[in-house]
Scaffold this motif. Structure first.
Motif, PDB file in Angstrom:
ATOM      1  N   TYR A 241      -1.028  11.137 -12.079  1.00  0.00           N
ATOM      2  CA  TYR A 241       0.000  10.119 -11.898  1.00  0.00           C
ATOM      3  C   TYR A 241       1.397  10.582 -12.288  1.00  0.00           C
ATOM      4  CZ  TYR A 241      -3.527   6.638 -10.766  1.00  0.00           C
ATOM      5  OH  TYR A 241      -4.538   5.944 -10.143  1.00  0.00           O
ATOM      6  N   VAL A 276      -2.689  11.464  -5.892  1.00  0.00           N
ATOM      7  CA  VAL A 276      -2.085  10.143  -6.014  1.00  0.00           C
ATOM      8  C   VAL A 276      -0.710  10.145  -5.356  1.00  0.00           C
ATOM      9  CG1 VAL A 276      -1.338   8.330  -7.604  1.00  0.00           C
ATOM     10  CG2 VAL A 276      -3.294   9.776  -8.195  1.00  0.00           C
ATOM     11  N   ASP A 277      -0.467   9.136  -4.538  1.00  0.00           N
ATOM     12  CA  ASP A 277       0.864   8.923  -3.976  1.00  0.00           C
ATOM     13  C   ASP A 277       1.259   7.490  -4.296  1.00  0.00           C
ATOM     14  OD1 ASP A 277       3.215   9.326  -2.660  1.00  0.00           O
ATOM     15  OD2 ASP A 277       2.355   9.517  -0.649  1.00  0.00           O
ATOM     16  N   SER A 278       2.553   7.197  -4.272  1.00  0.00           N
ATOM     17  CA  SER A 278       2.986   5.847  -4.628  1.00  0.00           C
ATOM     18  C   SER A 278       4.282   5.484  -3.925  1.00  0.00           C
ATOM     19  CB  SER A 278       3.177   5.720  -6.147  1.00  0.00           C
ATOM     20  OG  SER A 278       4.218   6.561  -6.590  1.00  0.00           O
ATOM     21  N   SER A 280       7.039   1.631  -3.504  1.00  0.00           N
ATOM     22  CA  SER A 280       7.252   0.238  -3.882  1.00  0.00           C
ATOM     23  C   SER A 280       7.673  -0.565  -2.660  1.00  0.00           C
ATOM     24  CB  SER A 280       8.335   0.116  -4.960  1.00  0.00           C
ATOM     25  OG  SER A 280       7.903   0.719  -6.159  1.00  0.00           O
ATOM     26  N   LYS A 286       4.281  -2.242  -6.758  1.00  0.00           N
ATOM     27  CA  LYS A 286       4.053  -0.806  -6.853  1.00  0.00           C
ATOM     28  C   LYS A 286       2.710  -0.499  -6.208  1.00  0.00           C
ATOM     29  CE  LYS A 286       5.131   3.329  -8.634  1.00  0.00           C
ATOM     30  NZ  LYS A 286       6.402   4.047  -8.379  1.00  0.00           N
ATOM     31  N   TYR A 288      -0.167   2.273  -4.838  1.00  0.00           N
ATOM     32  CA  TYR A 288      -0.715   3.611  -5.054  1.00  0.00           C
ATOM     33  C   TYR A 288      -1.772   3.895  -3.998  1.00  0.00           C
ATOM     34  CZ  TYR A 288       1.331   3.333  -9.754  1.00  0.00           C
ATOM     35  OH  TYR A 288       2.192   3.205 -10.812  1.00  0.00           O
ATOM     36  N   THR A 289      -1.789   5.113  -3.496  1.00  0.00           N
ATOM     37  CA  THR A 289      -2.923   5.594  -2.709  1.00  0.00           C
ATOM     38  C   THR A 289      -3.563   6.733  -3.491  1.00  0.00           C
ATOM     39  OG1 THR A 289      -1.435   7.047  -1.443  1.00  0.00           O
ATOM     40  CG2 THR A 289      -2.054   4.936  -0.441  1.00  0.00           C
ATOM     41  N   LEU A 306       0.644   4.356   3.691  1.00  0.00           N
ATOM     42  CA  LEU A 306       1.343   3.840   2.518  1.00  0.00           C
ATOM     43  C   LEU A 306       2.638   3.145   2.922  1.00  0.00           C
ATOM     44  CD1 LEU A 306       1.621   3.549  -0.553  1.00  0.00           C
ATOM     45  CD2 LEU A 306       2.597   5.864  -0.600  1.00  0.00           C
ATOM     46  N   LYS A 310       3.596  -1.069   2.638  1.00  0.00           N
ATOM     47  CA  LYS A 310       4.765  -1.709   2.031  1.00  0.00           C
ATOM     48  C   LYS A 310       5.243  -2.858   2.905  1.00  0.00           C
ATOM     49  CE  LYS A 310       7.576   1.754   1.745  1.00  0.00           C
ATOM     50  NZ  LYS A 310       8.828   2.476   1.429  1.00  0.00           N
ATOM     51  N   THR A 327       0.940  -4.380  -9.286  1.00  0.00           N
ATOM     52  CA  THR A 327       0.455  -3.178  -8.603  1.00  0.00           C
ATOM     53  C   THR A 327      -0.643  -3.501  -7.597  1.00  0.00           C
ATOM     54  OG1 THR A 327      -1.292  -2.736 -10.239  1.00  0.00           O
ATOM     55  CG2 THR A 327       0.889  -1.764 -10.650  1.00  0.00           C
ATOM     56  N   THR A 329      -3.694  -0.803  -5.660  1.00  0.00           N
ATOM     57  CA  THR A 329      -4.163   0.579  -5.543  1.00  0.00           C
ATOM     58  C   THR A 329      -5.189   0.688  -4.429  1.00  0.00           C
ATOM     59  OG1 THR A 329      -3.801   0.896  -7.914  1.00  0.00           O
ATOM     60  CG2 THR A 329      -5.150   2.532  -6.778  1.00  0.00           C
TER      61      THR A 329
END
Length: 619
Positions: A241, A276-278, A280, A286, A288-289, A306, A310, A327, A329
């Motif tokens: 992360y 992990v990718d993220s 917003s 927030k 997360y993938t 991703l 959003k 969040t 995920t």
């Protein structure tokens, strides 16, 4: 008089309808510490659970679900796989031929090292040992002292579990190579409400549980990355992360600490290959993938997914109420797609459209299941159908960039419902989820007819009223456990229309809608109800001079009328409301003022008429 009656109905509705009087719900607060042995796929668990009783009665017993116990030879899940005519292909092996299949349950072939189990070693209630017994996937606990209404009690549980070979939702070593898909993995407090204890054996369908808070620490080999429900409390101490994280270890394990508030299910997935990718959303969620970057195409698909996610969060929050958690995920794992509190497990080796579609569906469950704790074992269509409806709206909004969806955004579910209705396999949509005779029937009832239920409601009360209903329902019922009747009452309050007949007949029976234009004679139009489910009708009349007029025939049981709708194909047309139609009368005749060229029943295609070829007629 018609409009005065409608106004009085709406005023009375505002007083009478709304959240049901005396509503209550139990509450739970979990704190768990999990020590995982990644080599044999076992773990030791410790749980402290604070359980609040708000039911108005004392409780001498409570119950927990032990879902992993279903993954054992001889379980009810195992037996169901060979007793149903069309078993889930992921859970059986065909030992016959393609022409004459003979299905063998994969569960029946699991060895002691492959089965799933949750073995309870100890239970204490407020420090005192409690008697308990396990029956299949249900744990029954007799309390040393009855739990009074308005009080709380403290449970301490110790247990040992083995993660089953990947079979259904939960398990290990999925076909895509994910080591741990951890869903329904802990002793979960059963749901208790006005209908009593919900003690469904885990046979195949989905779940219900009380809302609560989770504080979960997972000790796992330092090379693993975890994606889970809630908010990771120590991203600097674990892998994946934070780029320059210094992984803290003890006995070669990292400790992952997650917290989540006001959810009713906690899940996680883990694998040493995860990345992990993220990002917003504009609304501040927030995202997360967490996935295995198997190749360039997989990486590209997850990266694009991703970005689309959003947009979906922002669209859904606008149309159905703001997403309330910080969040979400998206974790690769499981055997398809399955929703949990603030996260989902989805299979990741998909093309982009398929990946986005399944993510949208599971994200939409954040509303219809996880924000509204719907009982999926009882009202599966309310959960899956409304989720499918939201998913379809989102796909059209984002990918077609219309800003507004077509007149019927769920036309494909309508077509699937028609096939079901004419197949001879349809059963009432109110049937308990596990009891359908076929998986085909269950899937089409829950996902497709459920989506039709939502869209056709808009046809009855008006599209704008439907949108207002969803938002008002959100305000009244988020973080609670509504029933379909609660949604009906909100829709009635918003629209001023009685909906008892629709919810009763479309949910509790297999009656079908089938109208026809019987005749056009001079300036007279005759409509026939050929079936046994009456509906209001929108009828578009095209005159021989090229002009058009929309006629609206309300149903008497509605005790009101829907307002004019702002679809492009109706824009600028005169709309004439006719006298209401009785469901006891099979035909309806009305006159128009000009020579008729063509008549069309419901040009928006939202009326779920199983035989639409006679819904249009030229003169």
């Amino acid at each position: 008089m018609r409009y005065i009656s409608l106004l009085l109905c709406m005023i009375l509705s505002t007083v009478v309808f709304g959240q049901r009087k005396g509503y209550w719900q139990q509450d739970v607060n979990y704190k768990m510490d999990i020590d995982v042995n990644e080599k044999n796929y076992q773990y030791d668990g410790k749980m402290t659970l604070i359980y609040g009783n708000n039911s108005g009665q004392s409780l001498s017993k409570v119950y927990f679900h032990l879902y992993f116990n279903a993954f054992q030879p001889g379980s009810m899940m195992d037996n169901r796989l060979v007793s149903i005519s069309d078993p889930d292909a992921r859970m059986v092996k065909n030992i016959g031929t393609k022409e004459k299949p003979v299905y063998q349950s994969r569960i029946s072939q699991l060895t002691p090292e492959q089965i799933g189990y949750q073995m309870i070693s100890s239970i204490k209630v407020n420090g005192a040992s409690a008697n308990f017994k396990v029956d299949g996937t249900i744990l029954e606990v007799t309390l040393p002292t009855a739990l009074a209404d308005g009080s709380k009690t403290n449970f301490e549980l110790g247990w040992k579990a083995q993660v089953p070979e990947q079979i259904r939702r939960s398990g290990r070593n999925s076909k895509e190579g994910v080591a741990f898909s951890m869903a329904q993995w802990y002793p979960k407090m059963a749901h208790f409400d006005e209908f009593g204890w919900h003690l469904d054996e885990y046979v195949g369908r989905e779940f219900i549980a009380p809302f609560g808070d989770f504080d979960v620490t997972i000790h796992l080999h330092k090379d693993y990355v975890i994606g889970a429900s809630g908010v990771l409390q120590n991203p600097n101490d674990v892998k994946g992360y934070v780029k320059k994280a210094k992984v803290k270890t003890k006995n070669n394990k990292a400790s992952w600490h997650f917290k989540a508030e006001n959810i009713h299910d906690f899940a996680w997935g883990a694998d040493p290959k995860f990345v992990v990718d993220s990002a917003s959303s504009a609304g501040g969620v927030k995202l997360y993938t967490v996935y295995i970057p198997a190749n360039k195409d997989v990486i590209s698909n997850w990266t694009q997914a991703l970005g689309f996610s959003k947009e979906f969060f922002d669209f859904t929050s606008t149309r159905f109420g703001a997403y309330p958690w910080p969040t979400y995920t998206i974790v690769q794992g499981g055997d398809g797609g399955m929703e949990y509190g603030t996260m989902t497990l989805v299979t990741g080796g998909r093309n982009l459209k398929s990946l986005v579609n399944v993510i949208f569906h599971e994200v939409a469950h954040s509303w219809y299941q996880h924000m509204f704790g719907i009982n999926e074992t009882v009202d599966e269509w309310f959960d899956e159908g409304f989720t499918s409806y939201i998913e379809e709206l989102g796909m059209q909004h984002i990918f077609e960039k219309k800003g507004a969806v077509s007149t019927n955004p769920v036309i494909e579910p309508y077509r699937a419902y028609y096939r079901l209705a004419l197949s001879g396999k349809e059963e009432p949509m109110s049937l308990l989820a596990d009891y359908y005779n076929t998986n085909y029937g269950y899937s089409n009832q829950a996902y497709n007819k459920g989506a039709v239920m939502a869209e056709q409601l808009g046809y009855i009360i008006g599209q704008q009223n439907l949108e207002k209903t969803f938002l008002k329902f959100y305000e009244e019922w988020k973080f609670k456990h509504p029933t379909p009747n609660d949604f009906k009452r909100v829709a009635e309050e918003v629209s001023g229309i009685n909906l008892k007949w629709y919810f009763n007949l479309f949910i509790n029976t297999t009656r079908k809608i089938d109208y026809a234009i019987e005749s056009i004679s001079d300036n007279t139009i005759s409509i026939r109800n050929k079936s046994d489910l009456a509906m209001p009708l929108d009828i578009l009349v095209e005159y021989k001079d090229g002009s058009k007029e929309l006629f609206y025939i309300p149903l008497r049981e509605m005790r009101g009328e829907k307002p004019a709708e702002q679809f492009d194909l109706y824009r600028g047309l005169k709309r004439t409301a006719l006298e209401d139609w009785f469901w006891t009368k099979p035909t309806y005749t009305f006159k128009v003022g000009k020579e008729v060229a063509k008549v069309i029943i419901d040009p928006t295609l939202r009326l779920a008429d199983v035989e639409s070829s006679d819904n249009h007629k030229s003169n």
